[in-house]
Design a protein around this motif. Structure first.
Motif, PDB file in Angstrom:
ATOM      1  N   SER A  32     -10.012  -7.580   0.180  1.00 20.48           N
ATOM      2  CA  SER A  32      -9.301  -6.994  -0.963  1.00 20.48           C
ATOM      3  C   SER A  32      -8.787  -5.623  -0.538  1.00 20.48           C
ATOM      4  CB  SER A  32     -10.219  -6.865  -2.180  1.00 20.48           C
ATOM      5  OG  SER A  32     -10.578  -8.149  -2.676  1.00 20.48           O
ATOM      6  N   LEU A  33      -7.474  -5.414  -0.701  1.00 19.06           N
ATOM      7  CA  LEU A  33      -6.841  -4.224  -0.135  1.00 19.06           C
ATOM      8  C   LEU A  33      -5.483  -4.005  -0.775  1.00 19.06           C
ATOM      9  CD1 LEU A  33      -6.690  -2.085   2.208  1.00 19.06           C
ATOM     10  CD2 LEU A  33      -5.700  -3.915   3.608  1.00 19.06           C
ATOM     11  N   ASP A  34      -5.161  -2.747  -1.086  1.00 17.11           N
ATOM     12  CA  ASP A  34      -3.834  -2.371  -1.569  1.00 17.11           C
ATOM     13  C   ASP A  34      -3.214  -1.384  -0.600  1.00 17.11           C
ATOM     14  OD1 ASP A  34      -3.956  -3.939  -3.832  1.00 17.11           O
ATOM     15  OD2 ASP A  34      -4.542  -2.307  -5.171  1.00 17.11           O
ATOM     16  N   VAL A  35      -1.916  -1.541  -0.360  1.00 11.57           N
ATOM     17  CA  VAL A  35      -1.158  -0.603   0.464  1.00 11.57           C
ATOM     18  C   VAL A  35       0.000  -0.087  -0.378  1.00 11.57           C
ATOM     19  CG1 VAL A  35       0.033  -0.223   2.647  1.00 11.57           C
ATOM     20  CG2 VAL A  35      -1.741  -1.983   2.495  1.00 11.57           C
ATOM     21  N   ARG A  36       0.130   1.217  -0.467  1.00  6.61           N
ATOM     22  CA  ARG A  36       1.126   1.840  -1.345  1.00  6.61           C
ATOM     23  C   ARG A  36       2.452   2.068  -0.640  1.00  6.61           C
ATOM     24  NH1 ARG A  36      -0.562   1.307  -6.591  1.00  6.61           N
ATOM     25  NH2 ARG A  36      -2.848   1.211  -6.507  1.00  6.61           N
ATOM     26  N   GLN A  37       3.477   2.265  -1.429  1.00  9.40           N
ATOM     27  CA  GLN A  37       4.816   2.488  -0.901  1.00  9.40           C
ATOM     28  C   GLN A  37       4.844   3.732  -0.005  1.00  9.40           C
ATOM     29  OE1 GLN A  37       7.908   2.452  -3.856  1.00  9.40           O
ATOM     30  NE2 GLN A  37       9.371   3.500  -2.529  1.00  9.40           N
ATOM     31  N   GLY A  38       5.428   3.578   1.187  1.00  7.48           N
ATOM     32  CA  GLY A  38       5.566   4.683   2.116  1.00  7.48           C
ATOM     33  C   GLY A  38       4.317   5.024   2.892  1.00  7.48           C
ATOM     34  N   GLU A  39       3.228   4.307   2.645  1.00 14.96           N
ATOM     35  CA  GLU A  39       1.969   4.597   3.328  1.00 14.96           C
ATOM     36  C   GLU A  39       2.000   4.061   4.759  1.00 14.96           C
ATOM     37  OE1 GLU A  39      -2.853   4.126   2.510  1.00 14.96           O
ATOM     38  OE2 GLU A  39      -1.454   2.831   1.441  1.00 14.96           O
TER      39      GLU A  39
END
Length: 234
Positions: A32-39
């Motif tokens: 389970s993982l989220d990656v944000r815009q521009g990261e």
């Protein structure tokens, strides 16, 4: 597309099991993982920990066998191969360790190919501009076999960035390069990412490259190493 408050990449309890001659092999377990815009996210861990497999899930190059993988708000686990290929073409750039250039095409043709597939009218002008951006405008008419490893990887970077993707995935992009060429390619990769504003996820074994990322996730035995994550947060 997604807004600034929504993750560009969202994995919920994602797993991957592959068949082998000795039976099913569990590669990834409940990621389970989220990656944000521009990261810029670095994926690290020992060999066989599942780093490249996780990157492949994010790019729809492997289909999760459990859980959910979404990119730009689209559920990749619900797409067939054709839909995934179209989604990657329109939204993702992928850079591999072994370049994967088409040997019978010039550098210019290699970079122009994804643009032509996307129906870009000025594909060759855009391709030439991208080659200039990686310092290879003068090599546009050369074939991969006529270029060094560092030059081939720069062509691969130009090809990945030419369609101006929202997501850039890089799997050990300096793994086949010597130290000097590797450093030059990574400077280019981060510079191009900064110019385009793309979200970058990179698999690497190199601590100095991981240190340049906004965030680092360590994998162990197909799972996120929660202990390492806690130590990093302290």
């Amino acid at each position: 597309m997604t807004n600034n408050d929504s993750p560009v990449l969202h994995l919920l309890d994602a797993s991957l099991t592959l068949n082998s001659n000795t039976g099913p092999v569990e590669i990834l377990h409940g990621i389970s993982l989220d990656v944000r815009q521009g990261e810029t996210l670095g994926l690290v861990g020992p060999s066989g920990s599942g780093k490249s497999s996780l990157l492949m899930l994010m790019g729809g190059l492997e289909q999760a066998t459990g859980g959910r993988v979404a990119a730009l708000g689209q559920d990749l686990t619900a797409m067939d191969e054709d839909a995934l290929a179209r989604f990657r073409r329109n939204n993702m750039g992928v850079v591999f360790q072994s370049f994967h250039l088409i040997p019978t095409m010039t550098a210019l043709e290699n970079v122009a190919t994804p643009l032509e597939l996307a129906g870009v009218k000025d594909a060759f002008d855009r391709a030439q501009a991208e080659l200039q951006a990686v310092g290879l405008g003068h090599r546009a008419g050369h074939f991969p076999a006529q270029m060094s490893g560092g030059e081939q990887q720069r062509v691969a970077l130009a090809r990945a960035l030419a369609p101006r993707p929202a997501i850039l995935l890089a799997d050990e992009p300096t793994g086949n390069l010597d130290e000097a060429n590797g450093a030059a390619v990574m400077d280019l990769l981060f510079g191009l990412r900064d110019r385009s504003g793309a979200t970058l996820v990179m698999v690497t074994h190199a601590p100095e490259l991981a240190a340049r990322c906004d965030r680092v996730i360590r994998l162990r035995d197909g799972r996120i190493d929660e202990e390492a994550a806690r130590e990093a947060a302290e």
